[in-house]
Design a protein around this motif. Structure first.
Motif, PDB file in Angstrom:
ATOM      1  N   ASN A  90      74.196  56.917  58.645  1.00 44.75           N
ATOM      2  CA  ASN A  90      75.063  57.033  59.821  1.00 44.75           C
ATOM      3  C   ASN A  90      74.246  57.100  61.115  1.00 44.75           C
ATOM      4  O   ASN A  90      74.488  56.354  62.058  1.00 44.75           O
ATOM      5  N   ASP A  94      73.603  54.218  63.986  1.00 39.51           N
ATOM      6  CA  ASP A  94      73.982  54.639  65.330  1.00 39.51           C
ATOM      7  C   ASP A  94      72.831  54.393  66.317  1.00 39.51           C
ATOM      8  O   ASP A  94      73.032  53.871  67.413  1.00 39.51           O
ATOM      9  N   SER A 126      77.348  61.442  66.380  1.00 43.15           N
ATOM     10  CA  SER A 126      77.745  60.038  66.426  1.00 43.15           C
ATOM     11  C   SER A 126      78.142  59.610  67.837  1.00 43.15           C
ATOM     12  O   SER A 126      78.918  60.276  68.515  1.00 43.15           O
ATOM     13  N   THR A 131      80.853  55.307  60.276  1.00 43.28           N
ATOM     14  CA  THR A 131      80.311  56.118  59.186  1.00 43.28           C
ATOM     15  C   THR A 131      80.219  55.334  57.890  1.00 43.28           C
ATOM     16  O   THR A 131      81.059  54.486  57.594  1.00 43.28           O
ATOM     17  N   ASN A 133      80.044  55.787  53.730  1.00 42.95           N
ATOM     18  CA  ASN A 133      80.352  56.725  52.661  1.00 42.95           C
ATOM     19  C   ASN A 133      80.225  56.028  51.310  1.00 42.95           C
ATOM     20  O   ASN A 133      80.722  54.914  51.136  1.00 42.95           O
ATOM     21  N   ASN A 151      85.663  53.738  60.916  1.00 45.62           N
ATOM     22  CA  ASN A 151      85.638  54.258  62.284  1.00 45.62           C
ATOM     23  C   ASN A 151      87.072  54.654  62.618  1.00 45.62           C
ATOM     24  O   ASN A 151      87.884  53.815  63.003  1.00 45.62           O
TER      25      ASN A 151
END
Length: 230
Positions: A90, A94, A126, A131, A133, A151
């Motif tokens: 993540n 970013d 963030s 994200t 997962n 998102n």
């Protein structure tokens, strides 16, 4: 060769040297007492003791040589297992996206140019809301593992392959085309592939995905396809 296998082989070789040497000495004793002078055939067993002696002595020398080779070329024989140091997908994506927002291009990043920001060192938060997962006890899609890319703020919710193919899009909106291109480039990076495969295999041990499927050549091919996209 793995280190534990190497050690087992080395122990066998070390034990084998005195074992076959003892058998060769034992054969010499038999040759002295079980044959006529100048003869090789045993009067008791009918065995060619000269040939037997040569075989045992030859095996002794062979194992000694093999042991020496094993010790000298230890580093070449034993392959060190690569230790995976997973990155935070993540925050890594970013940070990469922030670099692109500041004007860095994928081509420049691929060439080794990096954006250096003068931000205060603080806990990561963030900036764009995307994200990754990977869930436990999950399943393959099209015989491949997948991750969830979401998102919530932008209404994006997808299931994607590790190369960036969209399997399912359950969100209100699709991924922005520019973000998708950046995401696919991010996925082409070796460290990203190591982490994402490691996390999948850790969380889904019954559906382990072979890491060798992602060779350097394949990763470069993915990156090339990303760069050729409009």
């Amino acid at each position: 060769m793995k280190k534990n296998v190497y050690i087992i082989f080395l122990i066998i070789l070390i034990i084998g040297i005195p074992f076959f040497y003892y058998l060769s000495i034992d054969t010499l004793v038999s040759l002295k007492y079980e044959t006529e002078f100048g003869e090789c055939i045993s009067n008791i067993t009918g065995t060619d003791l000269c040939l037997q002696y040569d075989i045992f002595l030859g095996l002794t020398y062979f194992l000694a040589l093999l042991t020496l080779i094993f010790i000298i070329f230890y580093k070449k024989i034993v392959k060190k297992e690569k230790i995976i140091s997973p990155i935070n997908l993540n925050s890594a994506f970013d940070d990469l996206k922030l670099s692109f927002e500041k004007g860095l291009t994928i081509e420049n990043h691929k060439a080794g140019i990096r954006y250096l920001g003068l931000e205060k060192v603080k806990e990561w938060k963030s900036k764009f809301g995307y994200t990754f997962n990977i869930y436990s006890n999950d399943h393959f899609i099209e015989n491949k593992p997948h991750f969830h890319f979401d998102n919530k703020g932008k209404g994006v919710s997808c299931k994607m392959s590790f190369e960036g193919k969209i399997f399912e899009s359950n969100g209100k909106y699709e991924i922005d085309r520019k973000v998708l291109k950046e995401l696919r480039y991010f996925l082409s990076l070796e460290k990203t592939q190591e982490t994402i495969i490691y996390e999948w295999n850790t969380k889904n041990p019954k559906l382990k995905y072979k890491k060798k499927a992602y060779t350097q050549q394949r990763i470069k091919k993915i990156a090339k396809l990303v760069l050729n996209q409009s």
